[in-house]
Design a protein around this motif. Structure first.
Motif, PDB file in Angstrom:
ATOM      1  N   ALA A 103       0.834  -1.209   0.000  1.00 37.76           N
ATOM      2  CA  ALA A 103       0.000   0.000   0.000  1.00 37.76           C
ATOM      3  C   ALA A 103       0.866   1.256   0.000  1.00 37.76           C
ATOM      4  N   GLN A 104       1.973   1.222   0.740  1.00 39.74           N
ATOM      5  CA  GLN A 104       2.878   2.375   0.752  1.00 39.74           C
ATOM      6  C   GLN A 104       3.501   2.599  -0.622  1.00 39.74           C
ATOM      7  N   LEU A 105       3.873   1.528  -1.304  1.00 41.62           N
ATOM      8  CA  LEU A 105       4.429   1.667  -2.652  1.00 41.62           C
ATOM      9  C   LEU A 105       3.377   2.213  -3.615  1.00 41.62           C
ATOM     10  N   ALA A 106       2.132   1.817  -3.411  1.00 42.16           N
ATOM     11  CA  ALA A 106       1.058   2.375  -4.238  1.00 42.16           C
ATOM     12  C   ALA A 106       0.936   3.879  -4.014  1.00 42.16           C
ATOM     13  N   ASP A 107       1.126   4.310  -2.772  1.00 40.43           N
ATOM     14  CA  ASP A 107       1.100   5.750  -2.485  1.00 40.43           C
ATOM     15  C   ASP A 107       2.253   6.464  -3.190  1.00 40.43           C
ATOM     16  N   TRP A 108       3.436   5.849  -3.183  1.00 44.86           N
ATOM     17  CA  TRP A 108       4.574   6.443  -3.892  1.00 44.86           C
ATOM     18  C   TRP A 108       4.314   6.493  -5.393  1.00 44.86           C
ATOM     19  N   ARG A 109       3.693   5.461  -5.921  1.00 45.03           N
ATOM     20  CA  ARG A 109       3.372   5.448  -7.355  1.00 45.03           C
ATOM     21  C   ARG A 109       2.412   6.593  -7.699  1.00 45.03           C
ATOM     22  N   SER A 110       1.389   6.763  -6.884  1.00 47.37           N
ATOM     23  CA  SER A 110       0.412   7.836  -7.145  1.00 47.37           C
ATOM     24  C   SER A 110       1.066   9.206  -7.017  1.00 47.37           C
ATOM     25  N   ASP A 111       1.948   9.333  -6.032  1.00 43.80           N
ATOM     26  CA  ASP A 111       2.547  10.645  -5.788  1.00 43.80           C
ATOM     27  C   ASP A 111       3.536  11.022  -6.882  1.00 43.80           C
ATOM     28  N   VAL A 112       4.349  10.056  -7.347  1.00 39.72           N
ATOM     29  CA  VAL A 112       5.288  10.393  -8.416  1.00 39.72           C
ATOM     30  C   VAL A 112       4.528  10.641  -9.721  1.00 39.72           C
ATOM     31  N   ARG A 113       3.373  10.021  -9.859  1.00 40.32           N
ATOM     32  CA  ARG A 113       2.559  10.313 -11.047  1.00 40.32           C
ATOM     33  C   ARG A 113       2.078  11.765 -11.004  1.00 40.32           C
ATOM     34  N   ARG A 114       1.717  12.230  -9.809  1.00 39.42           N
ATOM     35  CA  ARG A 114       1.336  13.636  -9.693  1.00 39.42           C
ATOM     36  C   ARG A 114       2.507  14.537 -10.089  1.00 39.42           C
ATOM     37  N   ALA A 115       3.704  14.151  -9.662  1.00 42.88           N
ATOM     38  CA  ALA A 115       4.879  14.953 -10.010  1.00 42.88           C
ATOM     39  C   ALA A 115       5.093  14.978 -11.518  1.00 42.88           C
ATOM     40  N   CYS A 116       4.868  13.856 -12.178  1.00 48.93           N
ATOM     41  CA  CYS A 116       5.057  13.777 -13.630  1.00 48.93           C
ATOM     42  C   CYS A 116       3.972  14.524 -14.395  1.00 48.93           C
ATOM     43  N   GLU A 117       2.815  14.683 -13.779  1.00 44.73           N
ATOM     44  CA  GLU A 117       1.680  15.328 -14.455  1.00 44.73           C
ATOM     45  C   GLU A 117       1.498  16.774 -14.010  1.00 44.73           C
ATOM     46  N   ASN A 118       2.557  17.360 -13.441  1.00 43.80           N
ATOM     47  CA  ASN A 118       2.551  18.769 -13.027  1.00 43.80           C
ATOM     48  C   ASN A 118       1.499  19.083 -11.973  1.00 43.80           C
ATOM     49  N   GLN A 119       1.168  18.101 -11.168  1.00 46.03           N
ATOM     50  CA  GLN A 119       0.318  18.310 -10.012  1.00 46.03           C
ATOM     51  C   GLN A 119       1.190  18.318  -8.763  1.00 46.03           C
ATOM     52  N   PRO A 120       0.745  18.957  -7.691  1.00 40.29           N
ATOM     53  CA  PRO A 120       1.611  19.049  -6.507  1.00 40.29           C
ATOM     54  C   PRO A 120       1.755  17.707  -5.790  1.00 40.29           C
ATOM     55  N   PRO A 121       2.976  17.157  -5.704  1.00 42.13           N
ATOM     56  CA  PRO A 121       3.173  15.917  -4.959  1.00 42.13           C
ATOM     57  C   PRO A 121       3.114  16.154  -3.451  1.00 42.13           C
ATOM     58  N   GLN A 122       2.841  15.097  -2.704  1.00 44.62           N
ATOM     59  CA  GLN A 122       2.733  15.207  -1.253  1.00 44.62           C
ATOM     60  C   GLN A 122       4.057  14.931  -0.555  1.00 44.62           C
ATOM     61  N   PHE A 123       4.849  13.993  -1.069  1.00 45.72           N
ATOM     62  CA  PHE A 123       6.076  13.589  -0.388  1.00 45.72           C
ATOM     63  C   PHE A 123       7.193  14.591  -0.672  1.00 45.72           C
ATOM     64  N   PRO A 124       7.956  15.000   0.356  1.00 47.40           N
ATOM     65  CA  PRO A 124       9.016  15.994   0.153  1.00 47.40           C
ATOM     66  C   PRO A 124      10.008  15.608  -0.942  1.00 47.40           C
ATOM     67  N   VAL A 125      10.414  14.341  -0.994  1.00 47.26           N
ATOM     68  CA  VAL A 125      11.371  13.918  -2.012  1.00 47.26           C
ATOM     69  C   VAL A 125      10.789  14.112  -3.406  1.00 47.26           C
ATOM     70  N   ASN A 126       9.518  13.821  -3.576  1.00 50.03           N
ATOM     71  CA  ASN A 126       8.902  13.995  -4.891  1.00 50.03           C
ATOM     72  C   ASN A 126       8.722  15.466  -5.243  1.00 50.03           C
ATOM     73  N   ARG A 127       8.567  16.315  -4.228  1.00 52.95           N
ATOM     74  CA  ARG A 127       8.502  17.757  -4.511  1.00 52.95           C
ATOM     75  C   ARG A 127       9.855  18.236  -5.026  1.00 52.95           C
ATOM     76  N   GLU A 128      10.935  17.687  -4.475  1.00 57.80           N
ATOM     77  CA  GLU A 128      12.268  18.050  -4.958  1.00 57.80           C
ATOM     78  C   GLU A 128      12.565  17.426  -6.318  1.00 57.80           C
ATOM     79  N   LEU A 129      11.990  16.263  -6.553  1.00 58.19           N
ATOM     80  CA  LEU A 129      12.217  15.574  -7.822  1.00 58.19           C
ATOM     81  C   LEU A 129      11.428  16.207  -8.967  1.00 58.19           C
TER      82      LEU A 129
END
Length: 335
Positions: A103-129
């Motif tokens: 489930a945690q990996l699914a959350d990371w998948r959803s969050d990095v998808r937001r980063a790739c689609e120019n939506q605001p990611p939730q995780f700090p690392v993904n915001r930097e990425l």
């Protein structure tokens, strides 16, 4: 291209380096192909706080290779490395039930998808990425494939043959290479094949080095059909029993790794060799490790096999020298 630390690619540890010493080494000169990738300095420093902390703490060989890059690309690779390290740690945390890790990996998948689609990611690392994703057009597909590799470790602790093992190596190592070369910059599409081959070579080397560590967790990455071929039982590996039969088994896996090193060496186009300086450094480090494993006859059940810090720093210097002099002679894959 870059394997995960204990057995997969994002961490890349062959022993542990001294981060304080590593940071004192000057990076190589900044050719024009690198200068174009710079992010604004103030924004870059603000964004990379979490990624730098993760990279510095790891003291891994991937981080070691970053010092050969100009600072903008070094920062970008720190952000990419931090993402890989974070999802790797989720998958490896056996104190957490597998369903929860999934489930945690699914959350990371959803969050990095937001980063790739120019939506605001939730995780700090993904915001930097996210700025790195945008600048280098890193595709969501590759991040998804990397997470698939992490998920494989939640359900699989044996691989029947080289074909299935190499699929795993692709997901956890080659995919990191495919993301990395977008940051490094390349001209010839054949460099993507280089990243795939090199990732498999590095990961197979990791697997040989980490047989005992993986066995302690009930994992055997050496192909089961190869175990049968050489008369080695899974219990022998789980009980750390070294034998001539195990040596021959490990030698067969090493031969497979060498095959991919040589494929990578032959595939990398000459025009992209300079931009792959960090990857080529990693290749030389892991190639030396493979040679050391061979010299020890693959006795990996007693003392861990690793390169000394001076040896690794020497390889950094030699890689920088080859870059500075324009040499296209590879430092790995030679018979």
């Amino acid at each position: 291209m870059a394997p995960r630390e204990s057995k997969r690619t994002s961490r890349n540890a062959i022993g542990t380096g001294d981060a304080a010493t590593i940071t004192k080494i000057r990076p190589c000169p900044k050719p024009a192909v690198f200068r174009r990738a710079a992010l604004p300095t103030t924004k870059r420093h603000r964004l990379m706080q979490h990624s730098r902390a993760i990279t510095k703490k790891s003291a891994s060989n991937l981080a070691l290779a970053f010092i050969l890059l100009p600072k903008p690309k070094r920062d970008a690779m720190s952000a990419l490395y931090a993402f890989c390290r974070e999802v790797d740690d989720v998958a490896d945390d056996e104190s957490v039930p597998a369903a929860q890790r999934r489930a945690q990996l699914a959350d990371w998948r959803s969050d990095v998808r937001r980063a790739c689609e120019n939506q605001p990611p939730q995780f700090p690392v993904n915001r930097e990425l996210q700025p790195v994703i945008q600048k280098y057009s890193l595709p969501y597909r590759l991040f998804d494939e990397l997470i698939q590799g992490c998920e494989m470790d939640l359900s699989t602790n044996r691989y029947e043959d080289f074909e299935t093992l190499e699929k795993y190596c692709y997901h956890v190592a080659s995919v990191v290479g495919l993301l990395s070369i977008e940051v490094f910059g390349y001209k010839n599409p054949a460099t993507r094949d280089y990243a795939i081959y090199l990732g498999k070579a590095l990961q197979l080397t990791n697997i040989l080095r980490d047989v005992k560590t993986d066995a302690e967790r009930g994992r055997i990455y050496l192909p089961l059909d190869e175990l049968r071929k050489f008369g080695v039982t899974p219990d022998e590996i789980l009980q750390f029993k070294y034998s001539d039969r195990f040596q021959r088994l490990a030698g067969a896996v090493a031969a497979r790794a060498k095959f991919f090193y040589q494929l990578a060496q032959r595939t990398l186009p000459a025009e992209d060799r300079k931009s792959m300086v960090a990857a080529e450094l990693m290749s030389s480090v892991y190639w030396k490790l493979l040679q050391q494993l061979e010299r020890k006859k693959f006795q990996v059940f007693d003392q861990p096999v690793q390169l000394s810090k001076p040896h690794k720093l020497l390889l950094v210097f030699l890689a920088w020298t080859r870059f500075a002099t324009g040499s296209t002679v590879p430092s790995y894959g030679q018979s």
